[in-house]
Design an enzyme around this catalytic site. Structure first.
Site, PDB file in Angstrom:
ATOM      1  N   TYR A   1     -13.469  47.100   1.602  1.00 34.47           N
ATOM      2  CA  TYR A   1     -14.103  45.808   1.871  1.00 34.47           C
ATOM      3  C   TYR A   1     -14.872  45.789   3.189  1.00 34.47           C
ATOM      4  O   TYR A   1     -15.657  44.869   3.444  1.00 34.47           O
ATOM      5  CB  TYR A   1     -13.060  44.692   1.856  1.00 34.47           C
ATOM      6  CG  TYR A   1     -12.487  44.427   0.487  1.00 34.47           C
ATOM      7  CD1 TYR A   1     -13.052  44.978  -0.658  1.00 34.47           C
ATOM      8  CD2 TYR A   1     -11.359  43.638   0.329  1.00 34.47           C
ATOM      9  CE1 TYR A   1     -12.520  44.753  -1.912  1.00 34.47           C
ATOM     10  CE2 TYR A   1     -10.820  43.390  -0.918  1.00 34.47           C
ATOM     11  CZ  TYR A   1     -11.397  43.949  -2.040  1.00 34.47           C
ATOM     12  OH  TYR A   1     -10.866  43.717  -3.280  1.00 34.47           O
TER      13      TYR A   1
ATOM     14  N   LYS B   1      -4.020  56.820  -2.872  1.00 35.28           N
ATOM     15  CA  LYS B   1      -4.528  57.698  -3.931  1.00 35.28           C
ATOM     16  C   LYS B   1      -4.854  59.041  -3.285  1.00 35.28           C
ATOM     17  O   LYS B   1      -5.944  59.599  -3.413  1.00 35.28           O
ATOM     18  CB  LYS B   1      -5.766  57.077  -4.591  1.00 35.28           C
ATOM     19  CG  LYS B   1      -6.136  57.730  -5.922  1.00 35.28           C
ATOM     20  CD  LYS B   1      -5.079  57.569  -7.000  1.00 35.28           C
ATOM     21  CE  LYS B   1      -5.552  58.205  -8.305  1.00 35.28           C
ATOM     22  NZ  LYS B   1      -4.475  58.232  -9.331  1.00 35.28           N
TER      23      LYS B   1
ATOM     24  N   ASP C   1      -1.659  53.949  -8.930  1.00 32.15           N
ATOM     25  CA  ASP C   1      -1.524  53.724 -10.364  1.00 32.15           C
ATOM     26  C   ASP C   1      -0.056  53.677 -10.767  1.00 32.15           C
ATOM     27  O   ASP C   1       0.357  52.838 -11.580  1.00 32.15           O
ATOM     28  CB  ASP C   1      -2.297  54.777 -11.170  1.00 32.15           C
ATOM     29  CG  ASP C   1      -2.168  56.176 -10.620  1.00 32.15           C
ATOM     30  OD1 ASP C   1      -1.640  56.351  -9.506  1.00 32.15           O
ATOM     31  OD2 ASP C   1      -2.602  57.121 -11.303  1.00 32.15           O
TER      32      ASP C   1
ATOM     33  N   ASP D   1      -5.170  44.044  -2.139  1.00 31.67           N
ATOM     34  CA  ASP D   1      -5.703  42.856  -2.795  1.00 31.67           C
ATOM     35  C   ASP D   1      -5.300  42.843  -4.270  1.00 31.67           C
ATOM     36  O   ASP D   1      -4.784  41.844  -4.791  1.00 31.67           O
ATOM     37  CB  ASP D   1      -7.224  42.858  -2.652  1.00 31.67           C
ATOM     38  CG  ASP D   1      -7.863  41.560  -3.109  1.00 31.67           C
ATOM     39  OD1 ASP D   1      -7.128  40.584  -3.365  1.00 31.67           O
ATOM     40  OD2 ASP D   1      -9.102  41.517  -3.193  1.00 31.67           O
TER      41      ASP D   1
ATOM     42  N   ASP E   1      -1.905  40.554  -6.379  1.00 32.71           N
ATOM     43  CA  ASP E   1      -2.082  39.653  -7.527  1.00 32.71           C
ATOM     44  C   ASP E   1      -1.151  40.047  -8.670  1.00 32.71           C
ATOM     45  O   ASP E   1      -0.551  39.184  -9.325  1.00 32.71           O
ATOM     46  CB  ASP E   1      -3.530  39.685  -8.005  1.00 32.71           C
ATOM     47  CG  ASP E   1      -4.445  38.826  -7.142  1.00 32.71           C
ATOM     48  OD1 ASP E   1      -4.068  38.550  -5.978  1.00 32.71           O
ATOM     49  OD2 ASP E   1      -5.523  38.443  -7.605  1.00 32.71           O
TER      50      ASP E   1
END
Length: 363
Positions: free
Chosen positions: A140, A195, A227, A251, A255
């Site tokens: 971001y 990752k 993942d 982020d 959620d």
């Protein structure tokens, strides 16, 4: 301890004014007539952009920068965008994160008694961890700086710095040290989510994590690929205590995690730096239910409790830390007794929930 604390209140868009207004009422009830909080309201958001062509006025930014803390409702309305296609209302949160260096985004994930999780056989107390999202770098950080070439190629750059990774990882270990450990086994642990098996930027994040972890031999350190983490948060949420990760991964995962505890309406967020803090629920502006009186205020109220706790800790003010505890207790009792909004399967309105919380706090 200070005589008073200046709180910049930015209601924002959609349900933002409803949940933010409810939260200010709860804060006043928690601290009573001698409250040291001084609220001032300032405009920002997508609706303001439509009306004036400006989504985040400099006067509002100056007020936020000067405030002791910032309380925000919600930002953005789908379809209201800048010429580059990005949402106008999001300028508020993103600019504060980067320009005030609010590097730590603290997102508690807790299942309350009285709220049903979509996960089978999971009950209150089984899910209680924090996703700590690095808030100033990562993917971001490319907002406004990426490249789009002739409508054919678009590029955004993921940025990780040693300073940025080290300070968020240290924050994770300090949170673990101050907490009570994971629900399943009581172990104080920090999980690095990345990752690293594919991308050098995440391998770098992991290497800095491992360096910092050596300074905290009393805290268990582990790794998880993002993942796999998406699966773990569903299958074994009780294992986790503090999860630290890059901006975008944090982020997305927060959620997913919110869904396991009843939804985004129960997802508080604290975004803090060394001297400033922004507090808002992690949910969006939900324009489809704005003005209907059914918005869930719990996420913003819990964010305000985090605000009081943060301010109280910084200024050694027991008035604030005690009020934070009382607000969380009032929220827990209210939900346990069935005071639930529609998104939680209940029938209670925003006003009803707010009045119930205020009554418990005034008792």
């Amino acid at each position: 301890m200070k005589d008073h604390y200046d709180i910049a209140v930015v209601h924002g868009d959609g349900i933002g004014p409803e949940v933010c207004g409810a939260t200010v009422e709860v804060l006043r009830a928690a601290l009573g007539p001698s409250s040291p909080l001084v609220f001032s309201e300032h405009p920002a958001g997508a609706d303001l952009f439509v009306a004036t062509g400006e989504s985040f006025p400099e006067t509002t930014f100056a007020a936020c920068r000067a405030a002791d803390a910032i309380l925000h409702g919600a930002a953005g309305i789908p379809g209201i965008v800048h010429p580059d296609g990005t949402e106008a209302g999001l300028d508020f949160t993103l600019r504060l994160r980067f320009e005030l260096d609010l590097f730590a985004n603290i997102r508690p994930i807790r299942l309350f008694d009285g709220v049903r999780s979509p996960l089978a056989a999971v009950k209150a107390g089984d899910i209680d961890y924090i996703i700590l999202r690095e808030n100033s770098e990562g993917l971001y950080a490319a907002r406004g700086a990426g490249a789009q070439l002739r409508g054919e190629v678009a590029v955004d750059t993921l940025v990780q710095t040693r300073r940025g990774v080290e300070r968020i990882v240290r924050k994770a270990f300090e949170l673990a040290r101050a907490g009570k450990g994971a629900p399943a086994d009581g172990v104080k642990r920090v999980t690095c989510c990345d990752k690293a098996n594919v991308l050098r930027s995440y391998a770098f994040f992991r290497s800095v994590f491992d360096e910092v972890a050596r300074d905290y031999p009393d805290i268990e350190a582990e790794h998880a690929l993002v993942d796999a983490m998406a699966m773990h948060l569903v299958l074994k949420p009780g294992h986790f205590n503090i999860i630290v990760t890059e901006n975008m991964f944090g982020d997305i995962l927060s959620d997913l995690a919110a869904a396991t505890i009843g939804g985004m309406g129960l997802a508080p967020s604290a975004e803090v730096g060394l001297s400033q803090g922004l507090f808002q629920a992690a949910h969006g502006s939900a324009p489809d239910i704005a003005g209907k009186g059914v918005a869930n205020p719990y996420g913003t109220v819990l964010s305000a409790a985090s605000m009081l706790e943060w301010l109280g800790g910084r200024h050694d003010d027991a008035r604030l830390t005690e009020a934070a505890k009382r607000i969380r207790q009032a929220v827990g009792t209210a939900m346990q007794e069935g005071m639930l909004s529609r998104d939680l399967g209940g029938v209670n309105s925003t006003v009803e929930i707010t009045r119930a919380l205020c009554a418990r706090l005034a008792a």
